[in-house]
Design an enzyme around this catalytic site. Structure first.
Site, PDB file in Angstrom:
ATOM      1  N   ASP A   1       0.831  -1.208   0.000  1.00 50.56           N
ATOM      2  CA  ASP A   1       0.000   0.000   0.000  1.00 50.56           C
ATOM      3  C   ASP A   1       0.869   1.264   0.000  1.00 50.56           C
ATOM      4  O   ASP A   1       2.081   1.204   0.201  1.00 50.56           O
ATOM      5  CB  ASP A   1      -0.891  -0.038   1.259  1.00 50.56           C
ATOM      6  CG  ASP A   1      -1.977   1.038   1.243  1.00 50.56           C
ATOM      7  OD1 ASP A   1      -2.309   1.566   0.159  1.00 50.56           O
ATOM      8  OD2 ASP A   1      -2.509   1.351   2.334  1.00 50.56           O
TER       9      ASP A   1
ATOM     10  N   ASP B   1      -9.232   2.894  -2.810  1.00 52.30           N
ATOM     11  CA  ASP B   1     -10.275   3.322  -1.883  1.00 52.30           C
ATOM     12  C   ASP B   1     -11.563   3.753  -2.581  1.00 52.30           C
ATOM     13  O   ASP B   1     -11.875   4.942  -2.677  1.00 52.30           O
ATOM     14  CB  ASP B   1      -9.750   4.457  -1.009  1.00 52.30           C
ATOM     15  CG  ASP B   1      -8.551   4.018  -0.187  1.00 52.30           C
ATOM     16  OD1 ASP B   1      -8.337   2.791  -0.055  1.00 52.30           O
ATOM     17  OD2 ASP B   1      -7.824   4.894   0.312  1.00 52.30           O
TER      18      ASP B   1
ATOM     19  N   GLU C   1       2.246   5.129  -4.247  1.00 55.97           N
ATOM     20  CA  GLU C   1       2.206   6.054  -5.402  1.00 55.97           C
ATOM     21  C   GLU C   1       3.454   6.931  -5.440  1.00 55.97           C
ATOM     22  O   GLU C   1       3.834   7.302  -6.547  1.00 55.97           O
ATOM     23  CB  GLU C   1       0.936   6.914  -5.323  1.00 55.97           C
ATOM     24  CG  GLU C   1      -0.342   6.114  -5.493  1.00 55.97           C
ATOM     25  CD  GLU C   1      -0.665   5.226  -4.285  1.00 55.97           C
ATOM     26  OE1 GLU C   1      -0.240   5.589  -3.161  1.00 55.97           O
ATOM     27  OE2 GLU C   1      -1.307   4.186  -4.464  1.00 55.97           O
TER      28      GLU C   1
HETATM   29  O1  MIG Z   1      -4.158   6.172   4.380  1.00 53.98           O
HETATM   30  O2  MIG Z   1      -3.916   1.031   5.756  1.00 53.98           O
HETATM   31  O3  MIG Z   1      -6.062   1.887   0.257  1.00 53.98           O
HETATM   32  O4  MIG Z   1      -7.058  -0.225   1.774  1.00 53.98           O
HETATM   33  O5  MIG Z   1      -7.165   0.112   4.559  1.00 53.98           O
HETATM   34  C1  MIG Z   1      -4.920   5.011   4.240  1.00 53.98           C
HETATM   35  C2  MIG Z   1      -5.114   1.745   5.823  1.00 53.98           C
HETATM   36  C3  MIG Z   1      -4.025   3.814   4.154  1.00 53.98           C
HETATM   37  C4  MIG Z   1      -5.170   2.899   2.231  1.00 53.98           C
HETATM   38  C5  MIG Z   1      -5.593   1.637   1.565  1.00 53.98           C
HETATM   39  C6  MIG Z   1      -6.666   0.968   2.386  1.00 53.98           C
HETATM   40  C7  MIG Z   1      -6.138   0.692   3.785  1.00 53.98           C
HETATM   41  C8  MIG Z   1      -5.670   1.995   4.421  1.00 53.98           C
HETATM   42  N1  MIG Z   1      -4.656   2.628   3.573  1.00 53.98           N
END
Ligand code: MIG
Length: 650
Positions: free
Chosen positions: A308, A406, A311
């Site tokens: 995660d 999201d 980007e």
């Molecule tokens: O700033 O880890 O897209 O699936 O639950 C949010 C918390 C960070 C974004 C991810 C989402 C995840 C969440 N993350």
């Protein structure tokens, strides 16, 4: 026929793995190129031409009529005028008089104006002067897409369990939370194969750590869960917390593995763990090192991960301490600038010796994290792993899948999920899916049931939602029995779905396609965006509207209509043309093509209980080919297909 045109001195992206002949600039067909900054490639479109592709972008399967920007960004407001999402998938197919595809292989920003003004012009603006343009000429749109898949290398092959149902929620904190999810699914008879662990499993959000108060014995726990046919899938974020004494941090600093700031020291950006450094994923040595860190998890018996914030997402930085509200470009269509300041503040040292700001090579960051993790896991494990990432670039599809970030608990987002699947498949990302039920906002029972009935056909089938939203596990709703039916459909279809996925991946073909790809001569099928082909033999017509009791389905040919309910499958032969089909919330309907057979299995509470070879055959054909393996082997090949023949009726 594929040819390549090279402009300037392109950065290595690892997107294309086959040799493609380089032609002189004067031999460029279809497009006219206008030099400048940005350089622009334009081509005329006829009224009836369709433009496919662009992977993870908003709006429909036909991209015509809007403007899209490849500039990976973390923005949870997926309105359909959002110009960029988390991935950059710069491949499109023009289905016109002479079908062709084009892949703009550049990690810098690209703007695709797909006839947004309605004057019949497609223009692609490439911000960098350095790029490779691949031109693919096919007999049909489908043929064009397939040829493209042929040069970017085979899709990531997940293990069988990754095709099971997964449950996730940002907010499961402890072993008890996770166990409760497991118990409740098993009690309600709702099949489940894995549970995701979001950032709260970590010690203060630090990668490659575990909070030992919350998970006192992760290895033992993972082993006990596995005995119940359940796997744990932890999240891994891109940034490494600045914390001397943490071996990953120390080694990264000492060996110069992090991105640099304007002063030539490690760039500091705030994300979940506080101030972090970003690994310079664009370098081979750094990728090796980062991939090796997954040993922390594999040593504890874990085999699946989601990457995660790659980007990368940035809350604030050493240069930008406030104003976290990004200046998003939702307004002026002639102003493609988005929030870009942060990405100009840190630098990569490439393997070719050049230094580039992240802004110049931005779209590669997440994809290179996937490459690092995937190659690391491949070294660490003697079996196939599960990996899906938020950010991506074409090429990363060889190492992991993606989820579409999201989204929200809305009907629009379910529709978007339908449009995304074929577009992602064209760009190589076969293993993909959305947060089923929606991430932001509160899911309703009806939305979740309809969404599950659709994602039962998408390779990644994961229910995930945001902290502070309504609990969205199936057992939280009235009549969990209905959810059990829909999730069970997925498991009963797995002999077909797994086989078709593996065959498509091994043949470097698409798994999910627009109807038009299979019925190119059918005028009506060409315009249909809310029905899809899944594997060689199945057509689906998902219900994506609140309150709908059914829908109109278009059959380009006579097909077998299969209805699934708690009593099992029932088949009727349906004529070609339009028909209205009623589908109660606790049922699902799909179609099998004329002359095709599909293998379906028995019910199971997890994939470990499935016997892929114990199947019954549905449909009107005489025979079908099923790919079967142990679900783990790395030695996958089409030789593993077995042929089933329909027994003559007694
Ligand atoms: O700033 O880890 O897209 O699936 O639950 C949010 C918390 C960070 C974004 C991810 C989402 C995840 C969440 N993350």
């Amino acid at each position: 026929m594929i040819s390549q045109f090279v402009y300037g001195h392109p950065v290595e992206t690892y997107a294309v793995v086959e040799d493609v002949p380089v032609l002189g600039h004067e031999q460029l067909r279809h497009f006219t190129r206008k030099k400048g900054s940005p350089q622009a490639f334009s081509c005329p479109l006829r009224e009836e031409d369709i433009v496919y592709g662009l992977g993870e972008t908003m709006r429909g399967i036909n991209k015509r009529g809007y403007r899209y920007i490849s500039f990976n960004y973390d923005d949870p407001i997926h309105r359909d005028d959002m110009p960029s999402m988390y991935g950059a998938h710069n491949f499109l197919v023009v289905d016109g008089a002479e079908p062709f595809g084009a892949f703009f292989d550049t990690p810098a920003k690209v703007v695709f104006d797909v006839d947004s003004k309605g004057d019949g012009v497609l223009t692609v603006f490439c911000e960098s002067q350095d790029l490779r343009l691949y031109l693919v000429e096919g007999k049909t749109a489908y043929d064009t897409a397939r040829q493209f898949l042929g040069i970017i290398g085979r899709s990531f092959l997940p293990p069988l369990w990754a095709f099971g149902y997964g449950q996730s929620r940002w907010g499961y904190k402890t072993e008890r939370d996770v166990s409760r999810v497991a118990d409740k699914h098993r009690e309600a008879g709702i099949p489940l194969d894995y549970i995701c662990m979001d950032i709260d499993y970590m010690d203060r959000y630090i990668d490659f750590t575990v909070n030992e108060r919350r998970f006192p014995d992760l290895a033992g726990y993972a082993a006990r869960m596995k005995e119940r046919g359940l796997r744990l899938v932890p999240i891994v974020d891109a940034g490494i917390k600045i914390e001397p004494g943490n071996p990953v941090y120390d080694e990264g600093v000492q060996k110069g593995y992090f991105c640099l700031n304007h002063e030539g020291t490690c760039y500091r950006a705030e994300v979940w763990p506080g101030m972090t450094h970003f690994p310079d994923f664009l370098r081979e040595e750094v990728r090796q090192w980062f991939g090796d860190q997954y040993k922390f998890y594999t040593d504890r018996g874990l085999e699946g991960f989601w990457n995660d914030m790659n980007e990368p997402a940035i809350f604030s930085s050493e240069y930008r301490t406030q104003g976290t509200e990004p200046d998003l470009d939702h307004g002026d269509p002639d102003q493609p600038e988005r929030h870009t300041a942060d990405f100009k503040d840190f630098f990569h040292r490439l393997d070719d010796g050049r230094e580039k700001s992240n802004y110049e090579v931005h779209n590669l960051f997440g994809g290179m994290m996937t490459r690092a993790s995937g190659q690391g896991l491949d070294r660490l494990l003697d079996k196939r792993y599960l990996l899906f990432s938020r950010s991506s670039y074409i090429g990363a599809h060889r190492f992991g899948g993606i989820w579409t970030g999201d989204n929200a608990s809305t009907w629009e987002m379910l529709r978007q999920n339908v449009y995304h699947m074929p577009s992602l498949n064209m760009c190589g990302f076969l293993y993909s899916g959305a947060d089923t039920g929606g991430f932001g906002g509160n899911a309703t029972r009806e939305l979740l049931l309809r969404w599950l009935a659709f994602s039962a056909f998408t390779p990644l089938m994961r229910n995930h939602t945001c902290i502070h939203t309504r609990h969205q596990e199936c057992y939280r709703f009235r009549n969990p029995e209905d959810f059990k039916t829909i999730v069970s459909l997925r498991y009963r279809l797995l002999p077909y779905l797994y086989s078709e996925f593996m065959k498509a991946a091994l043949r470097q073909d698409m798994f999910i396609r627009p109807l038009a790809f299979d019925f190119p001569e059918d005028r009506k099928a060409r315009d249909i965006e809310d029905q899809l082909m899944v594997g060689e033999s199945v057509m689906i017509a998902p219900i994506v509207e609140q309150g709908a009791k059914g829908r109109i389905v278009y059959l380009p040919e006579p097909m077998t209509e299969v209805r699934y309910s708690r009593e099992g499958f029932s088949c009727t032969e349906a004529d070609a043309g339009e028909r209205t089909v009623m589908v109660p919330l606790n049922q699902a309907v799909f179609y099998i093509r004329r002359g095709k057979l599909i293998p379906v299995g028995g019910a199971a509470s997890c994939t470990a209980e499935l016997d892929l070879s114990d199947v019954e055959l549905l449909g009107s054909g005489d025979a079908c080919e099923q790919y079967i393996d142990d679900g783990f082997t790395k030695d996958c090949s089409l030789d593993r297909c077995v042929v089933h023949r329909k027994k003559a009726e007694a």
